[in-house]
Structures are given as structure tokens and as C-alpha cells.
Motif scaffolding. Sequence first.
Motif, PDB file in Angstrom:
ATOM      1  N   ILE A  24       0.834  -1.206   0.000  1.00 31.29           N
ATOM      2  CA  ILE A  24       0.000   0.000   0.000  1.00 31.29           C
ATOM      3  C   ILE A  24       0.871   1.259   0.000  1.00 31.29           C
ATOM      4  O   ILE A  24       0.557   2.245  -0.680  1.00 31.29           O
ATOM      5  CB  ILE A  24      -0.965  -0.005   1.203  1.00 31.29           C
ATOM      6  CG1 ILE A  24      -1.920  -1.188   1.086  1.00 31.29           C
ATOM      7  CG2 ILE A  24      -1.755   1.298   1.272  1.00 31.29           C
ATOM      8  CD1 ILE A  24      -2.889  -1.336   2.253  1.00 31.29           C
ATOM      9  N   GLY A  27       1.816   1.535  -3.567  1.00 30.45           N
ATOM     10  CA  GLY A  27       0.701   1.852  -4.450  1.00 30.45           C
ATOM     11  C   GLY A  27       0.197   3.271  -4.311  1.00 30.45           C
ATOM     12  O   GLY A  27      -0.145   3.918  -5.306  1.00 30.45           O
ATOM     13  N   LEU A  28       0.158   3.790  -3.090  1.00 25.54           N
ATOM     14  CA  LEU A  28      -0.397   5.130  -2.854  1.00 25.54           C
ATOM     15  C   LEU A  28       0.645   6.236  -2.957  1.00 25.54           C
ATOM     16  O   LEU A  28       0.337   7.345  -3.382  1.00 25.54           O
ATOM     17  CB  LEU A  28      -1.062   5.187  -1.479  1.00 25.54           C
ATOM     18  CG  LEU A  28      -2.287   4.299  -1.272  1.00 25.54           C
ATOM     19  CD1 LEU A  28      -2.854   4.491   0.128  1.00 25.54           C
ATOM     20  CD2 LEU A  28      -3.354   4.593  -2.325  1.00 25.54           C
ATOM     21  N   ILE A  75      -9.780   1.141   1.606  1.00 30.02           N
ATOM     22  CA  ILE A  75      -8.809   0.446   0.767  1.00 30.02           C
ATOM     23  C   ILE A  75      -9.412  -0.906   0.387  1.00 30.02           C
ATOM     24  O   ILE A  75      -9.754  -1.701   1.250  1.00 30.02           O
ATOM     25  CB  ILE A  75      -7.472   0.228   1.504  1.00 30.02           C
ATOM     26  CG1 ILE A  75      -6.891   1.569   1.953  1.00 30.02           C
ATOM     27  CG2 ILE A  75      -6.478  -0.475   0.593  1.00 30.02           C
ATOM     28  CD1 ILE A  75      -5.604   1.446   2.749  1.00 30.02           C
ATOM     29  N   GLN A  76      -9.549  -1.136  -0.899  1.00 30.03           N
ATOM     30  CA  GLN A  76     -10.216  -2.326  -1.387  1.00 30.03           C
ATOM     31  C   GLN A  76      -9.233  -3.498  -1.546  1.00 30.03           C
ATOM     32  O   GLN A  76      -8.049  -3.312  -1.820  1.00 30.03           O
ATOM     33  CB  GLN A  76     -10.872  -2.044  -2.736  1.00 30.03           C
ATOM     34  CG  GLN A  76     -11.882  -0.918  -2.730  1.00 30.03           C
ATOM     35  CD  GLN A  76     -13.166  -1.321  -2.023  1.00 30.03           C
ATOM     36  OE1 GLN A  76     -13.560  -2.473  -2.044  1.00 30.03           O
ATOM     37  NE2 GLN A  76     -13.815  -0.342  -1.389  1.00 30.03           N
ATOM     38  N   ASN A  78      -9.040  -5.794  -4.005  1.00 25.57           N
ATOM     39  CA  ASN A  78      -8.457  -5.884  -5.354  1.00 25.57           C
ATOM     40  C   ASN A  78      -7.482  -4.736  -5.624  1.00 25.57           C
ATOM     41  O   ASN A  78      -6.552  -4.878  -6.428  1.00 25.57           O
ATOM     42  CB  ASN A  78      -9.552  -5.912  -6.413  1.00 25.57           C
ATOM     43  CG  ASN A  78     -10.321  -7.215  -6.406  1.00 25.57           C
ATOM     44  OD1 ASN A  78      -9.791  -8.250  -6.009  1.00 25.57           O
ATOM     45  ND2 ASN A  78     -11.575  -7.182  -6.840  1.00 25.57           N
ATOM     46  N   GLU A  79      -7.726  -3.617  -4.968  1.00 25.55           N
ATOM     47  CA  GLU A  79      -6.806  -2.479  -5.076  1.00 25.55           C
ATOM     48  C   GLU A  79      -5.441  -2.861  -4.514  1.00 25.55           C
ATOM     49  O   GLU A  79      -4.408  -2.617  -5.149  1.00 25.55           O
ATOM     50  CB  GLU A  79      -7.385  -1.295  -4.301  1.00 25.55           C
ATOM     51  CG  GLU A  79      -6.519  -0.045  -4.284  1.00 25.55           C
ATOM     52  CD  GLU A  79      -7.086   1.019  -3.369  1.00 25.55           C
ATOM     53  OE1 GLU A  79      -6.460   2.093  -3.273  1.00 25.55           O
ATOM     54  OE2 GLU A  79      -8.149   0.794  -2.735  1.00 25.55           O
ATOM     55  N   VAL A  80      -5.429  -3.486  -3.334  1.00 23.94           N
ATOM     56  CA  VAL A  80      -4.162  -3.905  -2.713  1.00 23.94           C
ATOM     57  C   VAL A  80      -3.467  -4.955  -3.567  1.00 23.94           C
ATOM     58  O   VAL A  80      -2.244  -4.955  -3.703  1.00 23.94           O
ATOM     59  CB  VAL A  80      -4.405  -4.440  -1.289  1.00 23.94           C
ATOM     60  CG1 VAL A  80      -3.086  -4.877  -0.653  1.00 23.94           C
ATOM     61  CG2 VAL A  80      -5.065  -3.378  -0.429  1.00 23.94           C
ATOM     62  N   ARG A  82      -3.530  -5.188  -6.780  1.00 22.94           N
ATOM     63  CA  ARG A  82      -2.887  -4.481  -7.897  1.00 22.94           C
ATOM     64  C   ARG A  82      -1.602  -3.824  -7.434  1.00 22.94           C
ATOM     65  O   ARG A  82      -0.573  -3.887  -8.115  1.00 22.94           O
ATOM     66  CB  ARG A  82      -3.838  -3.440  -8.479  1.00 22.94           C
ATOM     67  CG  ARG A  82      -5.013  -4.000  -9.256  1.00 22.94           C
ATOM     68  CD  ARG A  82      -4.604  -4.508 -10.628  1.00 22.94           C
ATOM     69  NE  ARG A  82      -4.051  -3.448 -11.454  1.00 22.94           N
ATOM     70  CZ  ARG A  82      -4.795  -2.642 -12.228  1.00 22.94           C
ATOM     71  NH1 ARG A  82      -6.112  -2.775 -12.242  1.00 22.94           N
ATOM     72  NH2 ARG A  82      -4.228  -1.711 -12.962  1.00 22.94           N
ATOM     73  N   TYR A  83      -1.649  -3.168  -6.268  1.00 20.59           N
ATOM     74  CA  TYR A  83      -0.459  -2.523  -5.719  1.00 20.59           C
ATOM     75  C   TYR A  83       0.645  -3.565  -5.486  1.00 20.59           C
ATOM     76  O   TYR A  83       1.814  -3.336  -5.801  1.00 20.59           O
ATOM     77  CB  TYR A  83      -0.773  -1.831  -4.393  1.00 20.59           C
ATOM     78  CG  TYR A  83      -1.730  -0.666  -4.488  1.00 20.59           C
ATOM     79  CD1 TYR A  83      -1.919   0.022  -5.672  1.00 20.59           C
ATOM     80  CD2 TYR A  83      -2.455  -0.270  -3.362  1.00 20.59           C
ATOM     81  CE1 TYR A  83      -2.802   1.090  -5.740  1.00 20.59           C
ATOM     82  CE2 TYR A  83      -3.335   0.803  -3.424  1.00 20.59           C
ATOM     83  CZ  TYR A  83      -3.514   1.475  -4.617  1.00 20.59           C
ATOM     84  OH  TYR A  83      -4.383   2.534  -4.685  1.00 20.59           O
TER      85      TYR A  83
END
Length: 231
Positions: A24, A27-28, A75-76, A78-80, A82-83
Motif C-alpha cells: 500500500i 501503491g499510494l 482500501i479495497q 483488489n486495489e491492494v 494491484r499494488y
Amino acid sequence: MSRKKVKQTTQTEILYKSRRRCSICYGLNGDIELKKGQIAHLDQDSSNNDFDNLAFLCFDHHDEFDGNTSQSKSIQKNEVKRYRDDLYRLIEELGTENLPDLEKFEVGSNNTDRDKLEFNIYQEKIKIYREIRKFLGLIIRDADIEIKEMIEFANKTDEAVFLFDKDISHLITEIYQKANRLRYTNKRLNSKYLNVGPERNKIAEENMKILNWFSKTTKELKSHFYHYLNL
């Protein structure tokens, strides 16, 4: 669901692939600094220890992610994912030597000195595999090799004798010898004193055989190392 302990081999692979960088944070914020943290279950089901369901997160983001409610997730899952996958690709491309210093932090309370030692040894094995892959790639690309690159290859694979069985040491020696012979045949073929004729044809044939050997060895490299690097 009852909590099931993540297998040590799975933990090691996640720590290795992430180099203890938080998915994360990267990613962020594009942050690839080394972090203290722990392995998170992305579906928040502690019994699901599937590799794709796990990611290394710093303590702050682990707490934030676990604290998300089903109604409103900042924070989702699937988002994590991808990150995490983007982070793995970045580390693969950069190599460990281009990341901030890799200190050894303890994750959770299950790591032992033996686990850390095995993890460090695994890292050293991966380094040698990548050096061989890099060296073979240079030869395939240029159909030749520079002496400085041969010296660098010899220096960076010198410790293989302590980490692998004799088959890998023999392979490294053979690669070096073939590279040296490739340099020689290329030098002869580029010489203005080697006229067209049987001798030139013989050297050209040897040169082609060496290049074919390097091509074959490159394709088979993973199979040579599978026994040592498969988790």
C-alpha cells in the motif's frame, strides 16, 4: 473461521518477493522504503492462506486495512492486489541492489534465527542465478562478450561453490570457458589475416556451435536452478 498459520515457505516467498516493502505504501505513495510489518490476508479471512490472498503490509496500513468495514472500505482488496503485483514487478525489474538497504526486520513472532538464515541464503542463491541470466543475455544479444564482463561474471558468481552442489559450479565454469572461446573465435573471424578457406570455415562453424550452446543453456537455465530455488 479458525486462524491457520501461514506455512513458513509461503511466508518466505512473500517476504522475498516484496523485500519487506509495503504494497500500500508503494501503491499510494511510490514508497519503496524498507518497513516493519506483517503479512495480511486480503480477504480478511485468516484461514485462507492462498498465496494470492496474502501481501506484506507495514503495521500502519495493516491496521488500517483490517479496520475497514464491509460497508465502507477505504482500501479495497483488489486495489491492494494491484499494488502488490505492481510492487513485485518493480522489484523484479530493479533488482535488490537498486532498492534501499535491505536490513533484516522480524515480522510477527514466528521467525527464528534459522528462518532468517535460510532466507538470507536463498537471497544469495537468487543473486547468482540472476548474474548468470544477465551474462547469458549479454552473449545472446551481442553474439560476443567483453573481457571486463567476463571478469565481473567470475567475481559475482565466485561464491556459488559454497551455496550449490557441484552441478552449478560446473555449469558456471563451462559458461566461462565457452565465453572465452567465443571471444577467441570472434577475434579470429574479425582478423584481416584469416582468409576465406577451410580454416576460416572451421572457426566459423565452431563459433556457431558455441552460440547455439549459449542459446540452449539460456532456455534450460531455470531447470538447472529449479531444485535450489523452488519454494
